[in-house]
Design a protein around this motif. Structure first.
Motif, PDB file in Angstrom:
ATOM      1  N   ASN A 147      47.279   6.640  14.299  1.00 14.78           N
ATOM      2  CA  ASN A 147      45.963   5.580  12.876  1.00 14.78           C
ATOM      3  C   ASN A 147      46.214   4.499  13.662  1.00 14.78           C
ATOM      4  O   ASN A 147      45.209   3.558  13.348  1.00 14.78           O
ATOM      5  CB  ASN A 147      46.746   5.421  11.646  1.00 14.78           C
ATOM      6  CG  ASN A 147      46.348   7.041  10.422  1.00 14.78           C
ATOM      7  OD1 ASN A 147      45.260   7.132  10.229  1.00 14.78           O
ATOM      8  ND2 ASN A 147      46.621   7.117   9.633  1.00 14.78           N
ATOM      9  N   LEU A 148      47.548   3.856  14.292  1.00 18.01           N
ATOM     10  CA  LEU A 148      47.584   3.026  15.081  1.00 18.01           C
ATOM     11  C   LEU A 148      46.498   2.803  16.033  1.00 18.01           C
ATOM     12  O   LEU A 148      46.247   1.617  16.295  1.00 18.01           O
ATOM     13  CB  LEU A 148      49.129   2.977  15.433  1.00 18.01           C
ATOM     14  CG  LEU A 148      49.769   2.674  14.296  1.00 18.01           C
ATOM     15  CD1 LEU A 148      51.453   3.201  14.880  1.00 18.01           C
ATOM     16  CD2 LEU A 148      50.230   1.498  14.043  1.00 18.01           C
ATOM     17  N   THR A 150      43.585   4.137  16.771  1.00 21.74           N
ATOM     18  CA  THR A 150      41.871   3.957  15.815  1.00 21.74           C
ATOM     19  C   THR A 150      41.963   2.889  15.525  1.00 21.74           C
ATOM     20  O   THR A 150      41.296   2.538  16.388  1.00 21.74           O
ATOM     21  CB  THR A 150      42.215   4.951  14.381  1.00 21.74           C
ATOM     22  OG1 THR A 150      42.344   5.949  14.990  1.00 21.74           O
ATOM     23  CG2 THR A 150      40.916   4.706  14.146  1.00 21.74           C
ATOM     24  N   GLN A 151      43.082   2.365  14.913  1.00 23.46           N
ATOM     25  CA  GLN A 151      42.809   0.629  15.081  1.00 23.46           C
ATOM     26  C   GLN A 151      42.795  -0.291  16.174  1.00 23.46           C
ATOM     27  O   GLN A 151      42.311  -1.219  16.345  1.00 23.46           O
ATOM     28  CB  GLN A 151      44.033  -0.322  14.445  1.00 23.46           C
ATOM     29  CG  GLN A 151      44.089  -1.477  13.306  1.00 23.46           C
ATOM     30  CD  GLN A 151      42.910  -1.844  13.090  1.00 23.46           C
ATOM     31  OE1 GLN A 151      42.667  -0.607  12.390  1.00 23.46           O
ATOM     32  NE2 GLN A 151      41.695  -2.024  13.260  1.00 23.46           N
ATOM     33  N   ILE A 154      39.521  -0.071  17.704  1.00 27.16           N
ATOM     34  CA  ILE A 154      38.706  -0.956  16.527  1.00 27.16           C
ATOM     35  C   ILE A 154      38.713  -1.968  17.600  1.00 27.16           C
ATOM     36  O   ILE A 154      38.094  -3.062  17.340  1.00 27.16           O
ATOM     37  CB  ILE A 154      38.823  -0.480  14.931  1.00 27.16           C
ATOM     38  CG1 ILE A 154      37.966   0.439  14.946  1.00 27.16           C
ATOM     39  CG2 ILE A 154      38.552  -1.998  14.632  1.00 27.16           C
ATOM     40  CD1 ILE A 154      38.867   0.955  13.568  1.00 27.16           C
ATOM     41  N   ASP A 155      39.984  -2.362  17.384  1.00 28.24           N
ATOM     42  CA  ASP A 155      40.256  -4.544  17.954  1.00 28.24           C
ATOM     43  C   ASP A 155      39.562  -4.342  19.096  1.00 28.24           C
ATOM     44  O   ASP A 155      39.075  -5.105  19.306  1.00 28.24           O
ATOM     45  CB  ASP A 155      41.849  -4.713  17.959  1.00 28.24           C
ATOM     46  CG  ASP A 155      42.497  -4.215  16.730  1.00 28.24           C
ATOM     47  OD1 ASP A 155      42.029  -4.164  16.036  1.00 28.24           O
ATOM     48  OD2 ASP A 155      43.471  -4.256  16.181  1.00 28.24           O
ATOM     49  N   ASN A 176      37.851   8.127  17.093  1.00 24.06           N
ATOM     50  CA  ASN A 176      37.685   7.329  18.240  1.00 24.06           C
ATOM     51  C   ASN A 176      37.186   7.241  18.650  1.00 24.06           C
ATOM     52  O   ASN A 176      36.450   6.583  20.123  1.00 24.06           O
ATOM     53  CB  ASN A 176      39.709   8.387  18.935  1.00 24.06           C
ATOM     54  CG  ASN A 176      40.207   7.906  17.536  1.00 24.06           C
ATOM     55  OD1 ASN A 176      40.531   7.042  16.835  1.00 24.06           O
ATOM     56  ND2 ASN A 176      41.746   8.254  18.328  1.00 24.06           N
ATOM     57  N   GLU A 179      34.106   4.992  18.563  1.00 28.86           N
ATOM     58  CA  GLU A 179      35.069   3.432  19.076  1.00 28.86           C
ATOM     59  C   GLU A 179      34.948   3.024  20.048  1.00 28.86           C
ATOM     60  O   GLU A 179      34.451   2.742  20.057  1.00 28.86           O
ATOM     61  CB  GLU A 179      36.221   3.407  17.744  1.00 28.86           C
ATOM     62  CG  GLU A 179      36.437   3.541  16.294  1.00 28.86           C
ATOM     63  CD  GLU A 179      35.349   2.894  15.839  1.00 28.86           C
ATOM     64  OE1 GLU A 179      34.812   1.669  15.949  1.00 28.86           O
ATOM     65  OE2 GLU A 179      35.193   3.187  14.843  1.00 28.86           O
TER      66      GLU A 179
END
Length: 257
Positions: A147-148, A150-151, A154-155, A176, A179
């Protein structure tokens, strides 16, 4: 006008000539890039950079201000590389592949060649969490770590002209991959299992390989991931037996075509 004012006017004239020279240099850099592309000439030519530095050293030999001029020249060279990088890549380069495929090595070379920023995902996450990747896995589990990842992808969508070096499992998530492709081209680096083993055998930062550092395990895990890796990739580059320079040139040519 007194002598001090005259000297200040002379200094302003020097600054004006310097600005004009830099403008001319950067225009020439762009022309060289265009010529290389039009005529199918390799973009990466490190020997030419060394030749330019050698000629400058000859010119400045014995000059009392050599150190200061060298410092300025390095900055000019850095910005010339940045201009080249922006011209080539108005998007992010996302490097995926199995651990040990060469992502960190390639990203470091491209960073130096084009003055591009590099985001090593594992390093960024470890820094953000204040613990190693192995500790994150042990403390919170793999799902938390994924999850980290993926975030972070996004960032990175607000950035461009950045090299993103992904951990081995990033491309296994369909989310992923979506993104990555929003503002990036995905480059899959591959290598034979034996090559991978040679590259990772001394590393303790590969949680999935702890206690499994052998060709059979690596080969099986690579095969499990192969389909998703290839589906995610815009281009695929085999790294076995190639020099870093040649791999990077191949990446550039394939991305440009």
């Amino acid at each position: 006008m007194n002598e001090l004012e005259l000297l200040r006017e002379e200094l302003l004239s020097c600054d004006d000539r310097l600005a004009d020279a830099l403008i001319d240099r950067f225009v020439v850099v762009e022309k060289i890039m265009a010529y290389k592309e039009q005529n199918g000439i390799n973009i990466l030519q490190p020997s030419q950079e060394e030749r330019q530095k050698y000629k400058l050293n000859q010119k400045l030999d014995g000059n009392v201000h050599k150190k200061e001029i060298d410092d300025i020249y390095e900055r000019v060279l850095y910005n010339s590389k940045k201009i080249q990088g922006r011209k080539l890549f108005n998007y992010n380069i996302v490097l995926i592949g199995f651990m040990g495929a060469g992502k960190s090595t390639i990203s470091a070379y491209l960073k130096n060649a084009f003055a591009m920023d590099v985001v090593e995902m594992d390093q960024v996450i470890a820094r953000q969490q204040g613990m190693s990747i192995s500790e994150i896995f042990e403390t919170y589990g793999e799902e938390y770590f994924r999850n980290l990842e993926t975030q972070l992808l996004i960032d990175m969508q607000s950035k461009q002209n950045v090299i993103i070096s992904c951990g081995g499992g990033v491309a296994m998530r369909e989310r992923n991959v979506k993104e990555m492709k929003k503002n990036g081209k995905v480059v899959l680096l591959t290598a034979d299992p034996q090559t991978i083993l040679e590259r990772v055998k001394d590393s303790d930062e590969r949680p999935l390989l702890n206690g499994n550092k052998n060709v059979e395990f690596i080969s099986n895990l690579m095969e499990q991931r192969r389909e998703k890796y290839e589906a995610a990739a815009d281009i695929i580059i085999q790294t076995d037996g190639k020099k870093v320079l040649d791999i990077c040139e191949e990446i550039i040519q394939k991305l440009r075509s």
